[in-house]
Every structure is written in C-alpha cells, then in structure tokens.
Scaffold this motif. Structure first.
Motif, PDB file in Angstrom:
ATOM      1  N   LEU A 136      -1.936   6.166   3.428  1.00  0.00           N
ATOM      2  CA  LEU A 136      -2.686   5.418   4.444  1.00  0.00           C
ATOM      3  C   LEU A 136      -2.564   6.043   5.833  1.00  0.00           C
ATOM      4  O   LEU A 136      -3.452   5.879   6.670  1.00  0.00           O
ATOM      5  N   HIS A 182      -6.940   3.086  -3.556  1.00  0.00           N
ATOM      6  CA  HIS A 182      -6.278   1.794  -3.344  1.00  0.00           C
ATOM      7  C   HIS A 182      -7.105   0.635  -3.885  1.00  0.00           C
ATOM      8  O   HIS A 182      -6.698  -0.520  -3.769  1.00  0.00           O
ATOM      9  N   VAL A 188      -9.028   5.356   0.234  1.00  0.00           N
ATOM     10  CA  VAL A 188      -9.347   3.922   0.199  1.00  0.00           C
ATOM     11  C   VAL A 188      -9.733   3.524  -1.228  1.00  0.00           C
ATOM     12  O   VAL A 188      -9.295   2.497  -1.750  1.00  0.00           O
ATOM     13  N   GLN A 189     -10.518   4.375  -1.880  1.00  0.00           N
ATOM     14  CA  GLN A 189     -10.925   4.055  -3.256  1.00  0.00           C
ATOM     15  C   GLN A 189      -9.749   4.087  -4.218  1.00  0.00           C
ATOM     16  O   GLN A 189      -9.688   3.281  -5.154  1.00  0.00           O
ATOM     17  N   VAL A 226     -11.927  -0.907   6.995  1.00  0.00           N
ATOM     18  CA  VAL A 226     -11.266  -0.507   5.742  1.00  0.00           C
ATOM     19  C   VAL A 226     -10.754  -1.784   5.104  1.00  0.00           C
ATOM     20  O   VAL A 226      -9.864  -2.445   5.638  1.00  0.00           O
ATOM     21  N   ARG A 227     -11.350  -2.153   4.001  1.00  0.00           N
ATOM     22  CA  ARG A 227     -10.913  -3.394   3.350  1.00  0.00           C
ATOM     23  C   ARG A 227     -10.094  -3.046   2.106  1.00  0.00           C
ATOM     24  O   ARG A 227     -10.579  -2.357   1.210  1.00  0.00           O
ATOM     25  N   LEU A 228      -8.849  -3.501   2.099  1.00  0.00           N
ATOM     26  CA  LEU A 228      -7.942  -3.147   0.995  1.00  0.00           C
ATOM     27  C   LEU A 228      -7.399  -4.399   0.325  1.00  0.00           C
ATOM     28  O   LEU A 228      -7.145  -5.405   0.989  1.00  0.00           O
ATOM     29  N   GLY A 262     -10.037  -0.161  -2.632  1.00  0.00           N
ATOM     30  CA  GLY A 262     -10.704  -0.793  -1.489  1.00  0.00           C
ATOM     31  C   GLY A 262     -12.035  -0.150  -1.168  1.00  0.00           C
ATOM     32  O   GLY A 262     -12.533   0.672  -1.927  1.00  0.00           O
ATOM     33  N   GLY A 303       0.836  -1.202   0.000  1.00  0.00           N
ATOM     34  CA  GLY A 303       0.000   0.000   0.000  1.00  0.00           C
ATOM     35  C   GLY A 303       0.862   1.239   0.000  1.00  0.00           C
ATOM     36  O   GLY A 303       2.098   1.150   0.051  1.00  0.00           O
ATOM     37  N   GLU A 354      -7.396  -9.938   0.283  1.00  0.00           N
ATOM     38  CA  GLU A 354      -7.666  -8.662   0.946  1.00  0.00           C
ATOM     39  C   GLU A 354      -7.261  -8.683   2.416  1.00  0.00           C
ATOM     40  O   GLU A 354      -7.151  -9.735   3.026  1.00  0.00           O
TER      41      GLU A 354
END
Ligand code: ADP
Length: 263
Positions: free
Chosen positions: A153, A237, A234-235, A255-257, A239, A148, A185
């Motif tokens: 982040l 990335h 986040v978007q 936060v799911r990445l 996610g 990341g 993820e």
C-alpha cells in the motif's frame, strides 16, 4: 469463435456421433493483443531515451576534444537525465512484473490507518520536491478496523502523493485521508487543487504508459506506469480505484478497499 468437429462412436458402438467443440476466443484474443501492445509500447518507451543517449555519446566520442567545456557538460547532463529515465521505466516494469507473479503474495495484517497515512505524509513533507506544497491528512469520522499489506500500500499512496506533487503548481494543497464506507470497506482518498485531468483522458489514466500530456509528463520524469501499478495493487487487495475531477478544481483519486481479505 473457433469451432471444430470430429466423428466419435456412440456409447453402444452401433452408430457414429459427431462431437463439436465451440471455443469463444474473444478473451484469449484480447489478452494476446494486450500483451503484444504492451511489448510494443514498452520497447518504444525504452528506445526513446536510449536513442537520445546513443546520439549524444556518439557526438561526444567524435568531438569531445574540440568541444567547448560548457557544451560537453550540457551533453553529459542530458545523457544523465535520460539514463535516469531509462532506469525509472525499468524499475516500474520490474515492479509490475513482480506484482503479476505475486497474486497470492498479499500479506494482510492489521493497520492503524490514521497513523499509517500520517507517517506517509510526514515522509513526503520532508522531501525536497514537497517544499512548495502543503500536505495534510484528514479523517472525517471514525474509521474502524482495517487489514492490508502495508508494504504494497505504500506504493499506492506514495504514487498518488508523488503524482499530486508532480502535476500541481507550487503552493498547491494535497490532502490524504480515509472514511469508513459501510461495515465492510474503507474509502481512501488523495486529492489536490491542481489542474485536474480532461474528461476524455480520465477513463484511461490507469492504463499502462498512458499520459495526459506526453511531453510534460516526460519532463517531470513520468513513465506512465505509476497508476497502473496502483490499480494492480488495489486489485490484489480486492478493491477498486477511480479518479474524479473536483467541482472546485483539482483531482481526487479514490481507493476503496475491503476491511479484510475477501475470500
Ligand atoms: P506518470 O508516470 O506519467 O506520472 P501515471 O500513471 O502515474 O504516469 O499517471 C498517468 C497520467 O495521469 C500522468 O501522466 C498525468 O498526466 C496524469 N495525472 C496523474 N495524477 C495527476 C494529478 N494529480 N493531477 C493531474 N494529472 C495527473
């Protein structure tokens, strides 16, 4: 829907054809309206502290010689507070606009999540606003590799921890951590045991300038832009981010990445 038509000659030139163009404007209209709303909201948010500053400065210009020292101090401190607020709004707006122009600028690099979140937690524990809070880091299970943009982040997790500090009472506990979410993820979380957010407001908190309690949030220095910045990063990335109230009380932000850049 916008439609237009024009006569054109047929390919063999012997007759006339008609060409119709039908344009679905829904998305474009929506974007235009969002942009307009954004400018209106931003102007309003900037104008409020500015009007207050202006009012106090005018009063000081007219009356500073006859005014009690204590009153003058109070006025100056109010001006200072609202100038700080103006600066935070402008800083957040600049961050948003920089993010918008940097769609391709996400630098994916390998990141040791456990170390990264522990360092972040340690930095916040040392801050004066965290003296009455407990910040803990928690990793239930093995995490596996992750890539990341650590600089971006920091905005995400920093913002979430700052919110938890701002919106929970003294003595609250803030927990941040991550779990593996399948092979592809990682699911990060920041949870607190504060008041949570009314169900009706939950779907809106990632919108620009949205605040649950306008008055209280302004007092705590909130701009209403923090979570929209979080969502944006986040978007970028690839996610997604969402919020839930916890059954035992408090808020959790997930936060799911993806583990790696998604093509
Ligand atoms: P702000 O700059 O006002 O903090 P944000 O976009 O960061 O704006 O957050 C939007 C709103 O969501 C806040 O005004 C606050 O009402 C609510 N909120 C955010 N985090 C929490 C939390 N941990 N607990 C309760 N309410 C929260």
């Amino acid at each position: 829907i916008e439609a237009s038509g024009a006569p054109i000659p047929s390919p063999d030139g012997k007759s006339q054809w008609a060409l119709f163009v039908i344009h679905d404007m829904t998305n474009q209209r929506k974007l235009e309206r969002m942009r307009r709303d954004f400018v209106a909201n931003a102007s309003h948010e900037l104008r409020t502290p500015l009007s207050i500053i202006k009012g106090y400065v005018e009063t000081l210009v007219d009356g500073h010689q006859t005014m009690e020292v204590a009153d003058r101090d109070k006025f100056l401190r109010t001006i200072q507070r609202h100038s700080d607020r103006l600066k935070s709004i402008i800083d957040d707006l600049l961050t948003l606009s920089r993010l918008e122009s940097a769609t391709l600028g996400v630098k994916f690099a390998s990141l040791d999540i456990a170390q990264y979140l522990e360092d972040l937690a340690e930095e916040y524990r040392r801050r004066p606003q965290a003296t009455d809070h407990e910040i803990v880091v928690n990793f239930p299970g093995k995490l596996g590799p992750f890539e990341g943009d650590d600089e971006k982040l920091v905005h995400v997790f920093g913002n979430l921890v700052e919110n938890a500090l701002k919106y929970t009472p003294k003595g609250s506990r803030i927990e941040l951590g991550a779990t593996a979410a399948g092979a592809d993820e990682v699911e990060f979380f920041v949870r607190d045991n504060g008041p949570g957010i009314p169900a009706a407001d939950l779907p809106h908190i990632f919108e620009r300038f949205y605040r649950v309690e306008k008055g209280r949030s302004r007092e705590t220095g909130g701009t209403g832009l923090g979570l929209s910045i979080v969502k944006h990063i986040v978007q970028l990335h690839g996610g997604r981010v969402w919020a839930e109230n916890r059954a035992e009380g408090g808020l959790v932000i997930f936060v799911r990445l993806p583990r790696q850049r998604k093509e």
